[in-house]
Design a protein around this motif. Structure first.
Motif, PDB file in Angstrom:
ATOM      1  N   THR A 133     -22.206-112.732  29.740  1.00 37.71           N
ATOM      2  CA  THR A 133     -21.018-111.886  29.589  1.00 37.71           C
ATOM      3  C   THR A 133     -20.817-111.505  28.122  1.00 37.71           C
ATOM      4  O   THR A 133     -20.595-110.329  27.800  1.00 37.71           O
ATOM      5  N   LEU A 134     -20.909-112.481  27.242  1.00 35.41           N
ATOM      6  CA  LEU A 134     -20.752-112.212  25.810  1.00 35.41           C
ATOM      7  C   LEU A 134     -21.885-111.347  25.282  1.00 35.41           C
ATOM      8  O   LEU A 134     -21.659-110.405  24.518  1.00 35.41           O
ATOM      9  N   ALA A 135     -23.102-111.654  25.700  1.00 31.61           N
ATOM     10  CA  ALA A 135     -24.264-110.901  25.224  1.00 31.61           C
ATOM     11  C   ALA A 135     -24.200-109.455  25.673  1.00 31.61           C
ATOM     12  O   ALA A 135     -24.568-108.543  24.915  1.00 31.61           O
ATOM     13  N   GLY A 136     -23.713-109.218  26.880  1.00 35.03           N
ATOM     14  CA  GLY A 136     -23.597-107.845  27.369  1.00 35.03           C
ATOM     15  C   GLY A 136     -22.680-107.004  26.502  1.00 35.03           C
ATOM     16  O   GLY A 136     -23.009-105.859  26.155  1.00 35.03           O
ATOM     17  N   ALA A 137     -21.544-107.556  26.135  1.00 34.44           N
ATOM     18  CA  ALA A 137     -20.610-106.813  25.276  1.00 34.44           C
ATOM     19  C   ALA A 137     -21.160-106.685  23.864  1.00 34.44           C
ATOM     20  O   ALA A 137     -21.091-105.613  23.262  1.00 34.44           O
ATOM     21  N   ALA A 138     -21.709-107.771  23.335  1.00 39.65           N
ATOM     22  CA  ALA A 138     -22.213-107.746  21.957  1.00 39.65           C
ATOM     23  C   ALA A 138     -23.387-106.785  21.800  1.00 39.65           C
ATOM     24  O   ALA A 138     -23.565-106.183  20.746  1.00 39.65           O
ATOM     25  N   ALA A 139     -24.180-106.625  22.846  1.00 41.51           N
ATOM     26  CA  ALA A 139     -25.375-105.778  22.766  1.00 41.51           C
ATOM     27  C   ALA A 139     -25.065-104.292  22.909  1.00 41.51           C
ATOM     28  O   ALA A 139     -25.926-103.457  22.641  1.00 41.51           O
ATOM     29  N   SER A 142     -19.318-111.707  17.822  1.00 41.41           N
ATOM     30  CA  SER A 142     -19.932-110.378  17.923  1.00 41.41           C
ATOM     31  C   SER A 142     -19.355-109.589  19.096  1.00 41.41           C
ATOM     32  O   SER A 142     -19.088-108.388  18.984  1.00 41.41           O
ATOM     33  N   ALA A 143     -19.153-110.261  20.212  1.00 41.93           N
ATOM     34  CA  ALA A 143     -18.577-109.587  21.381  1.00 41.93           C
ATOM     35  C   ALA A 143     -17.153-109.117  21.080  1.00 41.93           C
ATOM     36  O   ALA A 143     -16.786-107.986  21.412  1.00 41.93           O
ATOM     37  N   LEU A 144     -16.354-109.968  20.442  1.00 39.45           N
ATOM     38  CA  LEU A 144     -14.983-109.570  20.107  1.00 39.45           C
ATOM     39  C   LEU A 144     -14.963-108.419  19.103  1.00 39.45           C
ATOM     40  O   LEU A 144     -14.128-107.514  19.214  1.00 39.45           O
ATOM     41  N   ASP A 145     -15.875-108.448  18.152  1.00 38.78           N
ATOM     42  CA  ASP A 145     -15.955-107.337  17.190  1.00 38.78           C
ATOM     43  C   ASP A 145     -16.233-106.030  17.923  1.00 38.78           C
ATOM     44  O   ASP A 145     -15.679-104.987  17.593  1.00 38.78           O
ATOM     45  N   ARG A 146     -17.064-106.100  18.936  1.00 45.68           N
ATOM     46  CA  ARG A 146     -17.391-104.895  19.708  1.00 45.68           C
ATOM     47  C   ARG A 146     -16.206-104.455  20.562  1.00 45.68           C
ATOM     48  O   ARG A 146     -15.945-103.284  20.734  1.00 45.68           O
ATOM     49  N   VAL A 147     -15.439-105.422  21.086  1.00 47.28           N
ATOM     50  CA  VAL A 147     -14.270-105.121  21.921  1.00 47.28           C
ATOM     51  C   VAL A 147     -13.214-104.341  21.147  1.00 47.28           C
ATOM     52  O   VAL A 147     -12.562-103.462  21.705  1.00 47.28           O
ATOM     53  N   VAL A 148     -13.045-104.632  19.869  1.00 48.18           N
ATOM     54  CA  VAL A 148     -12.008-103.940  19.082  1.00 48.18           C
ATOM     55  C   VAL A 148     -12.552-102.752  18.303  1.00 48.18           C
ATOM     56  O   VAL A 148     -11.814-102.105  17.564  1.00 48.18           O
ATOM     57  N   ALA A 149     -13.831-102.433  18.480  1.00 50.72           N
ATOM     58  CA  ALA A 149     -14.447-101.314  17.763  1.00 50.72           C
ATOM     59  C   ALA A 149     -13.935 -99.979  18.311  1.00 50.72           C
ATOM     60  O   ALA A 149     -13.285 -99.908  19.351  1.00 50.72           O
TER      61      ALA A 149
END
Length: 153
Positions: free
Chosen positions: A36-42, A97-104
């Motif tokens: 789940t985390l890797a999917g968002a981070a990628a 990394s996933a959270l950084d992508r979520v707020v991008a």
């Protein structure tokens, strides 16, 4: 997406994700968090991050953070009810990394929250979660240790 508050599990998608964790075999729960985390981070910075993928990444990050020093236990009824394993330390930077992508910029979830009065409170919650995950090295976990599901909001 049915959302009732700014907490990490205060929406239908996160509650469904918790149910998926409960239904997964105990040995598969850490892998579900990781994927789940890797999917968002990628998701590339120029690619649009779907709301549901972002919501589940936030919930997964909250579960990882709950096992970190200074992390808030997951106490909501919408979080997992079954025991979670002690997560490996390498999930912490992946969650960041996933959270950084979520707020991008190219994140549907961030866009939706930014259109509401509660957007700043939601962003503060994400920042607090990120700070716990990014702080210091994680203690080594016993490979067979089972942590209580804990429940955080």
């Amino acid at each position: 997406m049915g959302t009732w508050d700014t907490g990490h599990f205060d929406n239908d998608t996160a509650a469904d994700f918790s149910g998926s964790l409960d239904e997964a075999a105990p040995a598969e729960r850490a892998g579900l968090i990781r994927s789940t985390l890797a999917g968002a981070a990628a998701t590339g910075a120029e690619d649009y991050l779907d709301c549901d993928e972002a919501v589940t990444a936030v919930a997964a990050a909250a579960l990882v953070a709950a096992q970190c020093p200074g992390g808030e236990p997951v106490t909501t009824a919408y979080g997992p009810q079954e025991a979670l394993p002690a997560f490996p330390a390498d999930l912490r930077p992946l969650a960041v990394s996933a959270l950084d992508r979520v707020v991008a910029e190219e994140s549907e979830l961030a866009e939706l929250w930014d259109e509401t009065e509660e957007g700043p409170a939601w962003r503060r919650g994400i920042e607090e979660l990120r700070a716990v995950l990014a702080s210091g090295p994680a203690p080594a976990a016993e490979p067979d240790a089972q942590a209580p599901a804990g429940r955080a909001g």
